[in-house]
Design a protein around this motif. Structure first.
Motif, mmCIF file in Angstrom:
data_model
loop_
_atom_site.group_PDB
_atom_site.id
_atom_site.type_symbol
_atom_site.label_atom_id
_atom_site.label_comp_id
_atom_site.label_asym_id
_atom_site.label_seq_id
_atom_site.Cartn_x
_atom_site.Cartn_y
_atom_site.Cartn_z
ATOM 1 N N VAL A 103 0.868 -1.173 0.000
ATOM 2 C CA VAL A 103 0.000 0.000 0.000
ATOM 3 C C VAL A 103 0.908 1.227 0.000
ATOM 4 C CG1 VAL A 103 -1.790 1.267 1.249
ATOM 5 C CG2 VAL A 103 -1.818 -1.240 1.251
ATOM 6 N N ASP A 104 0.709 2.122 -0.961
ATOM 7 C CA ASP A 104 1.548 3.315 -1.101
ATOM 8 C C ASP A 104 0.683 4.566 -0.960
ATOM 9 O OD1 ASP A 104 3.617 5.087 -1.633
ATOM 10 O OD2 ASP A 104 3.458 4.857 -3.807
ATOM 11 N N ILE A 105 0.786 5.195 0.209
ATOM 12 C CA ILE A 105 0.049 6.433 0.470
ATOM 13 C C ILE A 105 1.026 7.416 1.101
ATOM 14 C CG2 ILE A 105 -1.902 7.502 1.663
ATOM 15 C CD1 ILE A 105 -3.135 4.658 1.843
ATOM 16 N N ASN A 106 1.203 8.570 0.481
ATOM 17 C CA ASN A 106 2.123 9.573 1.027
ATOM 18 C C ASN A 106 1.498 10.962 0.954
ATOM 19 O OD1 ASN A 106 2.266 10.019 -1.693
ATOM 20 N ND2 ASN A 106 4.448 9.610 -1.890
ATOM 21 N N GLY A 140 -11.804 -2.785 9.306
ATOM 22 C CA GLY A 140 -11.247 -2.584 10.648
ATOM 23 C C GLY A 140 -9.778 -2.216 10.564
ATOM 24 N N GLU A 141 -8.899 -3.173 10.892
ATOM 25 C CA GLU A 141 -7.459 -2.929 10.923
ATOM 26 C C GLU A 141 -6.866 -2.598 9.554
ATOM 27 O OE1 GLU A 141 -5.021 -5.640 13.141
ATOM 28 O OE2 GLU A 141 -6.714 -6.192 14.421
ATOM 29 N N GLY A 142 -7.612 -2.866 8.477
ATOM 30 C CA GLY A 142 -7.126 -2.591 7.128
ATOM 31 C C GLY A 142 -7.493 -1.222 6.587
ATOM 32 N N TRP A 143 -7.927 -0.303 7.477
ATOM 33 C CA TRP A 143 -8.247 1.065 7.026
ATOM 34 C C TRP A 143 -7.007 1.701 6.410
ATOM 35 C CZ3 TRP A 143 -5.730 5.296 9.203
ATOM 36 C CH2 TRP A 143 -5.067 5.071 10.417
ATOM 37 N N MET A 144 -7.204 2.714 5.571
ATOM 38 C CA MET A 144 -6.091 3.327 4.845
ATOM 39 C C MET A 144 -5.679 4.701 5.394
ATOM 40 S SD MET A 144 -5.679 1.605 1.616
ATOM 41 C CE MET A 144 -6.308 -0.004 1.220
ATOM 42 N N VAL A 145 -6.644 5.641 5.449
ATOM 43 C CA VAL A 145 -6.334 6.996 5.904
ATOM 44 C C VAL A 145 -7.447 7.535 6.788
ATOM 45 C CG1 VAL A 145 -4.900 7.631 3.911
ATOM 46 C CG2 VAL A 145 -7.344 8.120 3.858
ATOM 47 N N GLY A 184 -11.228 16.480 1.585
ATOM 48 C CA GLY A 184 -10.702 16.491 2.945
ATOM 49 C C GLY A 184 -9.198 16.596 2.980
ATOM 50 N N THR A 185 -8.675 16.765 4.190
ATOM 51 C CA THR A 185 -7.236 16.837 4.424
ATOM 52 C C THR A 185 -6.801 15.552 5.115
ATOM 53 O OG1 THR A 185 -7.355 19.234 4.657
ATOM 54 C CG2 THR A 185 -5.384 18.153 5.543
ATOM 55 N N VAL A 186 -5.790 14.898 4.566
ATOM 56 C CA VAL A 186 -5.314 13.638 5.131
ATOM 57 C C VAL A 186 -4.576 13.924 6.440
ATOM 58 C CG1 VAL A 186 -3.899 11.589 4.750
ATOM 59 C CG2 VAL A 186 -5.142 12.619 2.833
ATOM 60 N N LEU A 187 -5.091 13.338 7.526
ATOM 61 C CA LEU A 187 -4.523 13.535 8.855
ATOM 62 C C LEU A 187 -3.553 12.432 9.248
ATOM 63 C CD1 LEU A 187 -7.807 14.457 10.765
ATOM 64 C CD2 LEU A 187 -6.054 16.041 9.929
ATOM 65 N N GLU A 188 -3.859 11.222 8.811
ATOM 66 C CA GLU A 188 -3.102 10.061 9.269
ATOM 67 C C GLU A 188 -3.193 8.947 8.236
ATOM 68 O OE1 GLU A 188 -3.382 6.901 13.019
ATOM 69 O OE2 GLU A 188 -4.608 8.707 13.057
ATOM 70 N N ILE A 189 -2.106 8.195 8.148
ATOM 71 C CA ILE A 189 -2.063 7.003 7.309
ATOM 72 C C ILE A 189 -1.915 5.803 8.240
ATOM 73 C CG2 ILE A 189 -0.676 5.758 5.602
ATOM 74 C CD1 ILE A 189 0.174 8.524 4.523
ATOM 75 N N PHE A 193 -5.407 9.398 -3.839
ATOM 76 C CA PHE A 193 -4.668 9.673 -2.606
ATOM 77 C C PHE A 193 -3.611 8.619 -2.316
ATOM 78 C CE2 PHE A 193 -8.264 7.177 -0.948
ATOM 79 C CZ PHE A 193 -7.647 6.323 -0.035
ATOM 80 N N GLY A 194 -3.502 7.613 -3.168
ATOM 81 C CA GLY A 194 -2.508 6.564 -3.001
ATOM 82 C C GLY A 194 -2.788 5.426 -3.963
#
Length: 124
Positions: A41-44, A96-101, A74-79, A56-57
Protein backbone atom coordinates in the motif's frame (compact mmCIF):
# COMPACT_ATOMS: atom_id res chain seq x y z
CA UNK A 1 -19.87 -10.48 1.51
CA UNK A 2 -20.03 -7.82 4.20
CA UNK A 3 -21.55 -4.34 3.64
CA UNK A 4 -21.62 -2.54 7.02
CA UNK A 5 -24.71 -0.31 7.15
CA UNK A 6 -23.00 2.46 9.16
CA UNK A 7 -20.53 3.16 6.33
CA UNK A 8 -20.90 5.18 3.13
CA UNK A 9 -19.50 3.89 -0.17
CA UNK A 10 -18.25 5.10 -3.56
CA UNK A 11 -18.62 3.70 -7.06
CA UNK A 12 -14.82 3.30 -6.99
CA UNK A 13 -15.14 0.82 -4.07
CA UNK A 14 -13.90 2.94 -1.18
CA UNK A 15 -15.75 3.11 2.13
CA UNK A 16 -15.89 5.98 4.61
CA UNK A 17 -16.78 5.98 8.30
CA UNK A 18 -17.69 9.49 9.46
CA UNK A 19 -17.06 10.50 13.07
CA UNK A 20 -17.92 14.19 13.52
CA UNK A 21 -15.56 16.28 11.38
CA UNK A 22 -13.18 13.38 10.78
CA UNK A 23 -13.53 10.21 8.74
CA UNK A 24 -11.71 6.92 8.21
CA UNK A 25 -11.37 5.57 4.66
CA UNK A 26 -10.48 2.21 3.19
CA UNK A 27 -11.39 -0.12 0.34
CA UNK A 28 -14.41 -2.39 0.45
CA UNK A 29 -14.43 -6.13 0.96
CA UNK A 30 -15.62 -6.41 -2.66
CA UNK A 31 -12.59 -4.40 -3.89
CA UNK A 32 -10.01 -6.38 -1.94
CA UNK A 33 -11.62 -9.61 -3.11
CA UNK A 34 -11.44 -8.47 -6.76
CA UNK A 35 -7.80 -7.33 -6.37
CA UNK A 36 -6.61 -10.51 -4.69
CA UNK A 37 -3.74 -10.64 -2.22
CA UNK A 38 -2.62 -7.12 -1.31
CA UNK A 39 1.19 -6.94 -1.20
CA UNK A 40 1.86 -3.19 -0.89
CA UNK A 41 0.00 0.00 0.00
CA UNK A 42 1.55 3.31 -1.10
CA UNK A 43 0.05 6.43 0.47
CA UNK A 44 2.12 9.57 1.03
CA UNK A 45 -0.50 12.30 1.22
CA UNK A 46 -0.43 13.19 4.95
CA UNK A 47 -1.16 16.89 5.35
CA UNK A 48 -2.45 17.22 1.79
CA UNK A 49 -5.87 18.52 0.87
CA UNK A 50 -7.34 15.97 -1.52
CA UNK A 51 -10.50 16.67 -3.51
CA UNK A 52 -13.26 14.16 -4.07
CA UNK A 53 -12.29 11.80 -6.89
CA UNK A 54 -8.55 12.58 -6.72
CA UNK A 55 -6.00 9.81 -6.18
CA UNK A 56 -4.67 9.67 -2.61
CA UNK A 57 -2.51 6.56 -3.00
CA UNK A 58 -2.23 3.16 -4.63
CA UNK A 59 -2.70 -0.42 -3.58
CA UNK A 60 -0.65 -3.18 -5.18
CA UNK A 61 -1.95 -6.71 -5.42
CA UNK A 62 -0.39 -9.81 -6.96
CA UNK A 63 -2.52 -9.21 -10.08
CA UNK A 64 -2.45 -5.42 -10.49
CA UNK A 65 -1.85 -1.93 -9.09
CA UNK A 66 -4.96 0.16 -8.41
CA UNK A 67 -5.41 3.83 -7.59
CA UNK A 68 -7.19 4.85 -4.38
CA UNK A 69 -9.73 7.63 -4.92
CA UNK A 70 -10.76 10.11 -2.24
CA UNK A 71 -14.50 9.68 -1.59
CA UNK A 72 -14.99 13.25 -0.31
CA UNK A 73 -13.02 16.51 -0.05
CA UNK A 74 -10.70 16.49 2.94
CA UNK A 75 -7.24 16.84 4.42
CA UNK A 76 -5.31 13.64 5.13
CA UNK A 77 -4.52 13.53 8.86
CA UNK A 78 -3.10 10.06 9.27
CA UNK A 79 -2.06 7.00 7.31
CA UNK A 80 -2.42 3.49 8.71
CA UNK A 81 1.27 2.80 9.45
CA UNK A 82 0.49 -0.87 10.14
CA UNK A 83 -0.04 -1.39 6.41
CA UNK A 84 3.69 -0.82 5.71
CA UNK A 85 4.66 -4.09 7.38
CA UNK A 86 1.29 -5.83 7.05
CA UNK A 87 -0.51 -4.88 3.80
CA UNK A 88 -2.47 -8.14 4.08
CA UNK A 89 -4.57 -6.45 6.79
CA UNK A 90 -6.57 -4.97 3.91
CA UNK A 91 -7.55 -8.52 2.89
CA UNK A 92 -8.07 -9.84 6.42
CA UNK A 93 -10.03 -6.91 7.88
CA UNK A 94 -10.90 -4.26 5.24
CA UNK A 95 -13.38 -2.43 7.50
CA UNK A 96 -11.25 -2.58 10.65
CA UNK A 97 -7.46 -2.93 10.92
CA UNK A 98 -7.13 -2.59 7.13
CA UNK A 99 -8.25 1.06 7.03
CA UNK A 100 -6.09 3.33 4.84
CA UNK A 101 -6.33 7.00 5.90
CA UNK A 102 -8.05 9.33 8.33
CA UNK A 103 -9.11 12.72 7.05
CA UNK A 104 -10.59 16.00 8.26
CA UNK A 105 -13.76 16.47 6.22
CA UNK A 106 -14.26 19.60 4.13
CA UNK A 107 -17.93 18.83 3.44
CA UNK A 108 -20.71 16.37 4.27
CA UNK A 109 -20.52 12.76 3.08
CA UNK A 110 -24.30 12.56 2.61
CA UNK A 111 -24.00 12.31 -1.18
CA UNK A 112 -22.17 8.96 -1.02
CA UNK A 113 -23.81 5.57 -1.50
CA UNK A 114 -25.60 3.74 1.30
CA UNK A 115 -24.74 0.10 1.99
CA UNK A 116 -27.87 -0.98 0.08
CA UNK A 117 -27.06 1.21 -2.94
CA UNK A 118 -23.46 -0.08 -3.01
CA UNK A 119 -24.68 -3.66 -2.70
CA UNK A 120 -26.92 -3.08 -5.73
CA UNK A 121 -24.00 -1.51 -7.64
CA UNK A 122 -21.78 -4.58 -7.22
CA UNK A 123 -24.65 -7.00 -7.79
CA UNK A 124 -24.50 -8.66 -4.38
Amino acid sequence: MNFPAELKYTKDHEWIRVDGEEATIGITEFAQHELGDIVYVDINTVGNKVAEGEVFGTVEAVKTVSDLFMPIDGTVLEINANLDANPELVNKDPYGEGWMVKIKLSKSADSLLSAEAYKDLVGA
